[in-house]
Design a protein around this motif. Structure first.
Motif, PDB file in Angstrom:
ATOM      1  N   ASP A  21      -8.826  12.154   7.954  1.00 14.74           N
ATOM      2  CA  ASP A  21     -10.128  11.664   8.427  1.00 14.74           C
ATOM      3  C   ASP A  21     -10.250  10.151   8.250  1.00 14.74           C
ATOM      4  OD1 ASP A  21     -10.776  14.258   9.057  1.00 14.74           O
ATOM      5  OD2 ASP A  21     -11.839  14.628   7.178  1.00 14.74           O
ATOM      6  N   ARG A  22      -9.728   9.650   7.110  1.00 15.09           N
ATOM      7  CA  ARG A  22      -9.817   8.203   6.877  1.00 15.09           C
ATOM      8  C   ARG A  22      -9.021   7.423   7.919  1.00 15.09           C
ATOM      9  NH1 ARG A  22      -6.535   4.699   4.842  1.00 15.09           N
ATOM     10  NH2 ARG A  22      -5.127   6.228   3.957  1.00 15.09           N
ATOM     11  N   ILE A  23      -7.821   7.895   8.235  1.00 10.71           N
ATOM     12  CA  ILE A  23      -6.998   7.199   9.223  1.00 10.71           C
ATOM     13  C   ILE A  23      -7.665   7.247  10.595  1.00 10.71           C
ATOM     14  CG2 ILE A  23      -4.794   7.325  10.455  1.00 10.71           C
ATOM     15  CD1 ILE A  23      -3.522   8.198   7.829  1.00 10.71           C
ATOM     16  N   ALA A  24      -8.259   8.410  10.935  1.00 10.62           N
ATOM     17  CA  ALA A  24      -8.963   8.507  12.215  1.00 10.62           C
ATOM     18  C   ALA A  24     -10.138   7.533  12.261  1.00 10.62           C
ATOM     19  CB  ALA A  24      -9.446   9.944  12.439  1.00 10.62           C
ATOM     20  N   ALA A  25     -10.862   7.413  11.144  1.00  7.17           N
ATOM     21  CA  ALA A  25     -11.986   6.474  11.092  1.00  7.17           C
ATOM     22  C   ALA A  25     -11.505   5.038  11.233  1.00  7.17           C
ATOM     23  CB  ALA A  25     -12.764   6.657   9.785  1.00  7.17           C
ATOM     24  N   VAL A  52      -1.741  19.229  12.017  1.00 13.56           N
ATOM     25  CA  VAL A  52      -0.996  18.100  11.469  1.00 13.56           C
ATOM     26  C   VAL A  52      -1.938  17.325  10.549  1.00 13.56           C
ATOM     27  CG1 VAL A  52       0.327  16.018  11.972  1.00 13.56           C
ATOM     28  CG2 VAL A  52       0.405  17.957  13.561  1.00 13.56           C
ATOM     29  N   ARG A  53      -1.529  17.143   9.312  1.00 12.13           N
ATOM     30  CA  ARG A  53      -2.356  16.429   8.357  1.00 12.13           C
ATOM     31  C   ARG A  53      -1.604  15.202   7.850  1.00 12.13           C
ATOM     32  NH1 ARG A  53      -7.140  17.861   9.287  1.00 12.13           N
ATOM     33  NH2 ARG A  53      -7.798  17.006   7.268  1.00 12.13           N
ATOM     34  N   SER A  54      -2.328  14.101   7.681  1.00  9.78           N
ATOM     35  CA  SER A  54      -1.748  12.877   7.118  1.00  9.78           C
ATOM     36  C   SER A  54      -2.094  12.822   5.640  1.00  9.78           C
ATOM     37  CB  SER A  54      -2.305  11.643   7.837  1.00  9.78           C
ATOM     38  OG  SER A  54      -1.968  11.662   9.211  1.00  9.78           O
ATOM     39  N   VAL A  55      -1.085  12.633   4.780  1.00  9.87           N
ATOM     40  CA  VAL A  55      -1.313  12.658   3.335  1.00  9.87           C
ATOM     41  C   VAL A  55      -0.688  11.438   2.682  1.00  9.87           C
ATOM     42  CG1 VAL A  55      -1.445  15.168   3.220  1.00  9.87           C
ATOM     43  CG2 VAL A  55       0.762  14.041   2.915  1.00  9.87           C
ATOM     44  N   VAL A  64       0.435  14.714  -6.283  1.00 11.09           N
ATOM     45  CA  VAL A  64      -0.977  14.669  -5.907  1.00 11.09           C
ATOM     46  C   VAL A  64      -1.043  14.139  -4.490  1.00 11.09           C
ATOM     47  CG1 VAL A  64      -3.251  13.744  -6.459  1.00 11.09           C
ATOM     48  CG2 VAL A  64      -1.630  14.247  -8.300  1.00 11.09           C
ATOM     49  N   LEU A  65      -1.598  14.941  -3.587  1.00 19.57           N
ATOM     50  CA  LEU A  65      -1.650  14.594  -2.170  1.00 19.57           C
ATOM     51  C   LEU A  65      -3.097  14.367  -1.759  1.00 19.57           C
ATOM     52  CD1 LEU A  65       0.853  17.294  -0.874  1.00 19.57           C
ATOM     53  CD2 LEU A  65       1.307  14.859  -1.064  1.00 19.57           C
ATOM     54  N   ARG A  66      -3.378  13.163  -1.331  1.00 23.60           N
ATOM     55  CA  ARG A  66      -4.718  12.851  -0.827  1.00 23.60           C
ATOM     56  C   ARG A  66      -4.711  12.980   0.681  1.00 23.60           C
ATOM     57  NH1 ARG A  66      -8.120   8.377  -3.614  1.00 23.60           N
ATOM     58  NH2 ARG A  66      -8.203  10.174  -4.999  1.00 23.60           N
ATOM     59  N   ASP A  67      -5.573  13.860   1.193  1.00 21.49           N
ATOM     60  CA  ASP A  67      -5.647  14.069   2.639  1.00 21.49           C
ATOM     61  C   ASP A  67      -6.304  12.854   3.282  1.00 21.49           C
ATOM     62  OD1 ASP A  67      -5.961  14.919   5.235  1.00 21.49           O
ATOM     63  OD2 ASP A  67      -6.583  16.940   4.701  1.00 21.49           O
ATOM     64  N   ALA A  68      -5.500  12.087   4.018  1.00 22.89           N
ATOM     65  CA  ALA A  68      -5.978  10.837   4.617  1.00 22.89           C
ATOM     66  C   ALA A  68      -6.254  10.977   6.103  1.00 22.89           C
ATOM     67  CB  ALA A  68      -4.947   9.721   4.379  1.00 22.89           C
ATOM     68  N   GLY A 105       0.810  -1.202   0.000  1.00 27.52           N
ATOM     69  CA  GLY A 105       0.000   0.000   0.000  1.00 27.52           C
ATOM     70  C   GLY A 105       0.849   1.260   0.000  1.00 27.52           C
ATOM     71  N   GLY A 106       0.212   2.398  -0.218  1.00 27.67           N
ATOM     72  CA  GLY A 106       0.923   3.660  -0.299  1.00 27.67           C
ATOM     73  C   GLY A 106       1.447   4.118   1.046  1.00 27.67           C
ATOM     74  N   ARG A 107       2.517   4.911   1.021  1.00 27.20           N
ATOM     75  CA  ARG A 107       3.121   5.466   2.219  1.00 27.20           C
ATOM     76  C   ARG A 107       2.339   6.700   2.655  1.00 27.20           C
ATOM     77  NH1 ARG A 107       8.429   6.191   4.290  1.00 27.20           N
ATOM     78  NH2 ARG A 107       8.220   7.287   6.255  1.00 27.20           N
ATOM     79  N   VAL A 108       2.176   6.872   3.942  1.00 28.23           N
ATOM     80  CA  VAL A 108       1.477   8.032   4.489  1.00 28.23           C
ATOM     81  C   VAL A 108       2.512   8.961   5.127  1.00 28.23           C
ATOM     82  CG1 VAL A 108      -0.217   8.851   6.157  1.00 28.23           C
ATOM     83  CG2 VAL A 108      -0.648   6.748   4.881  1.00 28.23           C
ATOM     84  N   PHE A 109       2.477  10.248   4.755  1.00 30.33           N
ATOM     85  CA  PHE A 109       3.370  11.254   5.311  1.00 30.33           C
ATOM     86  C   PHE A 109       2.567  12.200   6.191  1.00 30.33           C
ATOM     87  CE2 PHE A 109       5.710   9.734   1.729  1.00 30.33           C
ATOM     88  CZ  PHE A 109       7.040   9.912   2.050  1.00 30.33           C
ATOM     89  N   ARG A 110       3.267  12.816   7.134  1.00 30.08           N
ATOM     90  CA  ARG A 110       2.627  13.826   7.980  1.00 30.08           C
ATOM     91  C   ARG A 110       3.159  15.201   7.610  1.00 30.08           C
ATOM     92  NH1 ARG A 110       1.683  11.923  14.247  1.00 30.08           N
ATOM     93  NH2 ARG A 110       0.154  10.310  13.803  1.00 30.08           N
ATOM     94  N   LEU A 111       2.232  16.143   7.428  1.00 34.61           N
ATOM     95  CA  LEU A 111       2.591  17.522   7.158  1.00 34.61           C
ATOM     96  C   LEU A 111       2.294  18.350   8.406  1.00 34.61           C
ATOM     97  CD1 LEU A 111       1.236  18.183   3.559  1.00 34.61           C
ATOM     98  CD2 LEU A 111       3.555  17.665   4.262  1.00 34.61           C
TER      99      LEU A 111
END
Length: 588
Positions: free
Chosen positions: A396-400, A369-372, A390-394, A356-362
């Protein structure tokens, strides 16, 4: 049909035209000409995507037609493949110098013509509108990687290509070649097929899965002149194939042609990037502008050239302030030489391995702090490189997902509790046995909890009807979402437990009991019961009857049951039910 390329086949031999037509019919739309004069007329009427031209024809021959085409602005960039039965390498070099893109000798296998046609169309797909065929438009300081395990072959290619003035690098095997290309991508690769450790075919395949190296043309240079090896070379992504031995002028002409096409394509990429920034193509700009994912493009120097509204919101900065500035300076957490390169490398590595894709923190300047999740595209090379992220803001998804993990643990625990409570309510096991099992002192086999779907709104309505008939009226005020809710549990136990709970509360008030019931649906169905009345005896919340009602609610499927424990109502009781199911029935 419209997506097939348009071909013009020119040959004075009717049989040859029939063979070509049969070979190319599945791949292209074709027109035919039987002389050089007919060919020029057909090109003037409709410019094809590719011209396959016989050299030896009476009257106006193939070389004359080629020269005439290159003299006209409309056809100066028309891709041309020359076909001849002559074996003169000097003729090949001359044809390539005056503007042919490829040169094929008869007889040839039909599959090879298809391979070369596809490779040429792929390489010519994107060209700058003002590109020139003159050698001064070649990329200045082109970098060419020579890959061969034979030192003599390397030196021969060096000598042959010396007139280019290009930077020539060498690798003795495939592993060295890939390592060199990952350090810095070349503009062209001349690749031997048979090498130790990693052969040329494996190298070319590895290049095709890398977004940067996939843009680099590859020409195989091999002693294996058989058709099957040429076919294999094009199958793994080659742009050209030269069989050893060959004359230096032929190699030089083919390399010039590949570099020219590469240079024109990179100029076109830069032109497209400029059009985006200047809103030359307003439709593309509008699509990028309203995209839900954050999109940022930077040039080779790290300057922001394109940015959409979603990116501005993600980074907490206006588009006007970011455009034309160094990304590292204006985009918090960007680190253009670290963040993008790391994301790019990891994304490619994970795609190849199927992970799966890597998640970065901005970390933004305002403290947020946003996870992308990044996806990185690169076009062009060296000073023409454009990097689009292309950065997908993840966030809310990670929190869910984290909430779902917690809920999953709750459900496992609650299922055990529910089995214990139902066993106690049914009388199958004594309280002492169940207590010992819950404390882990004995192993006690239990039946799976009895679950059945029940309509929560309907059960609450039945409790409402029951409450209005009580000596002290109990009025329920239910707030449900717009859809009827189904829950998993034992409907009778749930209803009876709720009725007992309300009856115990109503027995301690004098003027009736009002109950506000608020319902929410997330990972579970949550019910908050707010009891509005004055308690005559606050000890009711500690009474056995109260605890028994809570226990029966648990046996019905309410996996948590807590009360505020205050001496005065309102007392809030929080219930959570197993496994929600939402139907499409609208509540009136």
């Amino acid at each position: 049909m419209a997506d097939k390329p348009r071909l013009l086949l020119v040959d004075d031999d009717t049989v040859a035209l029939q063979v070509l037509s049969k070979t190319l019919a599945p791949y292209a739309r074709m027109r035919f000409a039987r002389s050089g004069t007919e060919a020029l007329k057909a090109v003037n009427e409709e410019l094809p995507d590719l011209l396959i031209l016989d050299v030896n024809m009476p009257g106006l021959g193939g070389m004359d037609v080629l020269a005439a085409l290159r003299a006209k602005p409309a056809s100066v960039h028309l891709p041309v493949i020359l076909v001849t039965s002559a074996s003169d390498e000097t003729l090949e070099a001359t044809a390539l110098e005056i503007g042919a893109q490829d040169f094929i000798r008869k007889p040839f296998q039909p599959e090879l013509l298809v391979d070369r046609m596809r490779a040429l169309l792929r390489l010519s797909a994107l060209r700058a509108p003002n590109a020139s065929l003159t050698t001064d438009r070649l990329r200045q300081g082109a970098r060419i990687l020579l890959v061969d395990d034979d030192p003599v072959a390397i030196e021969f290619m060096r000598a042959s290509l010396a007139p280019l003035g290009a930077t020539l690098m060498a690798a003795a095997d495939g592993e060295q070649a890939l390592a060199s290309m990952h350090d810095q991508a070349p503009d062209l690769v001349l690749l031997d097929a048979e090498m130790p450790r990693l052969d040329g075919y494996a190298v070319c395949q590895a290049m095709q899965v890398d977004p940067v190296l996939a843009q680099v043309p590859v020409a195989f240079v091999s002693v294996n002149a058989e058709a099957k090896f040429e076919t294999l070379s094009f199958a793994v992504g080659a742009s050209d194939f030269l069989a050893k031995p060959f004359k230096p002028e032929v190699l030089l002409a083919r390399v010039r042609k590949l570099l020219q096409l590469r240079s024109e394509r990179d100029e076109a990429v830069s032109a497209i990037a400029a059009q985006w920034q200047e809103l030359g193509d307003r439709r593309v700009a509008e699509l990028v502008s309203v995209a839900s994912d954050a999109i940022v493009s930077v040039d080779a120097t790290g300057v922001v050239r394109l940015m959409n509204k979603a990116a501005a919101a993600l980074f907490g900065i206006s588009i006007e302030r970011a455009l034309g500035q160094q990304a590292e300076a204006v985009l918090p957490g960007w680190m253009v030489m670290g963040f993008v390169s790391e994301a790019f490398g990891l994304a490619n590595e994970r795609r190849r391995s199927g992970r799966g894709g890597r998640v970065f923190r901005l970390y933004r300047g305002d403290g947020a702090v946003r996870s992308v999740e990044p996806v990185v595209f690169q076009q062009g090379s060296a000073q023409h490189r454009i990097t689009t992220v292309v950065l997908r803001d993840a966030t809310d998804r990670i929190a869910a997902e984290q909430r779902r993990e917690v809920h999953r643990d709750d459900v496992v625990t609650s299922a055990v509790q529910l089995a214990l409570l139902q066993a106690l309510a049914s009388g199958d096991r004594s309280a002492e046995d169940l207590l010992a099992a819950a404390q882990g002192r004995v192993a006690l086999p239990l039946n799976a909890p009895r679950l059945s779907e029940f309509d929560l709104a309907l059960e609450i309505q039945r409790v409402q009807e029951w409450g209005l008939k009580r000596p002290v009226p109990i009025r329920l005020h239910l707030v449900l979402p717009t859809r009827t809710l189904g829950a998993m549990g034992n409907a009778d136990n749930f209803r009876q437990g709720l009725e007992k709970l309300l009856a115990v509360a109503a027995s301690c008030v004098t003027r009736g009991l009002d109950v506000d019931i608020n319902c929410k649906v997330e990972e579970a169905v949550s019910l908050d019961l707010c009891l509005r009345a004055e308690l005559a005896d606050h000890r009711v919340v500690e009474s056995p009857a109260w605890r028994l009602a809570l226990m029966q609610l648990g046996a019905g499927g309410a996996i948590t049951a807590e009360d505020a424990g205050s001496a005065h109502l309102p007392t809030t009781i929080a219930l959570r039910l197993l496994r929600p199911r939402a139907s499409t029935d609208v509540v009136d």
